[in-house]
Design a protein around this motif. Structure first.
Motif, short mmCIF file in Angstrom:
data_model
loop_
_atom_site.label_atom_id
_atom_site.label_comp_id
_atom_site.label_asym_id
_atom_site.label_seq_id
_atom_site.Cartn_x
_atom_site.Cartn_y
_atom_site.Cartn_z
N LYS A 1 0.94 -1.60 0.14
CA LYS A 1 -0.13 0.02 -0.05
C LYS A 1 1.06 1.55 0.18
CE LYS A 1 -4.33 -1.49 0.58
NZ LYS A 1 -5.30 -1.26 -0.58
N ILE A 2 0.50 1.96 -0.88
CA ILE A 2 1.60 3.78 -1.00
C ILE A 2 1.11 4.33 0.45
CG2 ILE A 2 1.47 5.50 -2.15
CD1 ILE A 2 0.24 3.96 -5.00
N LEU A 3 2.53 4.24 1.03
CA LEU A 3 2.44 4.97 2.17
C LEU A 3 2.76 6.72 1.33
CD1 LEU A 3 4.30 3.71 4.43
CD2 LEU A 3 2.56 3.17 4.52
N LYS A 4 2.84 7.32 1.21
CA LYS A 4 4.11 8.41 0.49
C LYS A 4 4.01 8.41 -1.17
CE LYS A 4 7.10 12.86 1.06
NZ LYS A 4 7.64 13.02 1.56
N TYR A 5 3.81 8.95 -2.34
CA TYR A 5 4.15 9.13 -3.89
C TYR A 5 4.19 10.51 -4.00
CZ TYR A 5 3.85 8.15 -8.79
OH TYR A 5 3.36 7.41 -9.90
N VAL A 6 6.13 10.32 -4.13
CA VAL A 6 5.84 11.97 -4.85
C VAL A 6 6.28 11.94 -6.55
CG1 VAL A 6 8.65 13.84 -4.65
CG2 VAL A 6 7.41 12.79 -2.76
N ASP A 7 5.70 13.02 -6.86
CA ASP A 7 5.98 13.15 -8.45
C ASP A 7 5.86 14.44 -8.62
OD1 ASP A 7 4.43 12.07 -10.68
OD2 ASP A 7 2.30 12.83 -10.14
N PHE A 8 7.23 13.45 -9.90
CA PHE A 8 7.91 14.38 -10.27
C PHE A 8 7.93 14.47 -11.77
CE2 PHE A 8 11.10 13.21 -6.82
CZ PHE A 8 10.81 14.67 -6.42
N TRP A 9 6.85 15.67 -12.06
CA TRP A 9 6.73 16.00 -13.73
C TRP A 9 6.67 17.82 -13.81
CZ3 TRP A 9 2.02 18.77 -14.00
CH2 TRP A 9 1.55 19.18 -12.75
#
Length: 147
Positions: A120-128
């Motif tokens: 399960k995702i705890l933290k998703y850092v999205d670099f875009w």
């Protein structure tokens, strides 16, 4: 298979599901990939863009309209080795369009995702690159700078 390999495989499977659910517009399934208080973070978002979205309710509210705005497929997925089996570092691209303008939405991403041992995702850092999205939807740059 060791416990570490099982955890790494679960984390990478979750990431692959994230791409599949987002591209197919299955936002409820996408939200279910997150832990109850999971975090989605955008360090490069424009000024009017949220820096963080926290919890399943906010995640759903934030992403529910994505399929109405963009039609994309995700490609060229590459996972980078990490010390922690719970951390996924992925590079990938999107190939698609903004639905309202029919303009291309072709983005390059780097994502850093931390999962629990169950994937399960705890933290998703999205670099875009927000400029790619702005161009696709014909958003003036002045909406996002100097505010």
């Amino acid at each position: 298979m060791s416990t570490q390999e099982q955890i790494r495989n679960a984390a990478q499977a979750t990431f692959k599901n994230h791409l599949e659910f987002l591209s197919s517009g299955e936002i409820e399934k996408w939200v279910d990939l997150f832990e109850e208080n999971g975090i989605l973070e955008f360090p490069y978002g424009p000024a009017d863009f949220p820096k963080q979205v926290i919890g399943k309710t906010e995640l759903y509210e934030y992403m529910q309209n994505f399929p109405k705005h963009f039609s994309v497929s995700f490609e060229n997925l590459h996972f980078h080795a990490t010390e922690s089996p719970n951390v996924v570092i992925a590079e990938f691209t999107s190939n698609g369009k903004a639905i309202s303008t029919d303009k291309p939405y072709n983005q390059q991403y780097i994502s850093v995702v931390t999962t629990n041992d169950d994937g399960k995702i705890l933290k998703y850092v999205d670099f875009w690159n927000p400029l790619v999205a702005m161009e696709a939807i014909n958003a003036p740059l002045s909406n996002f700078v100097n505010q």
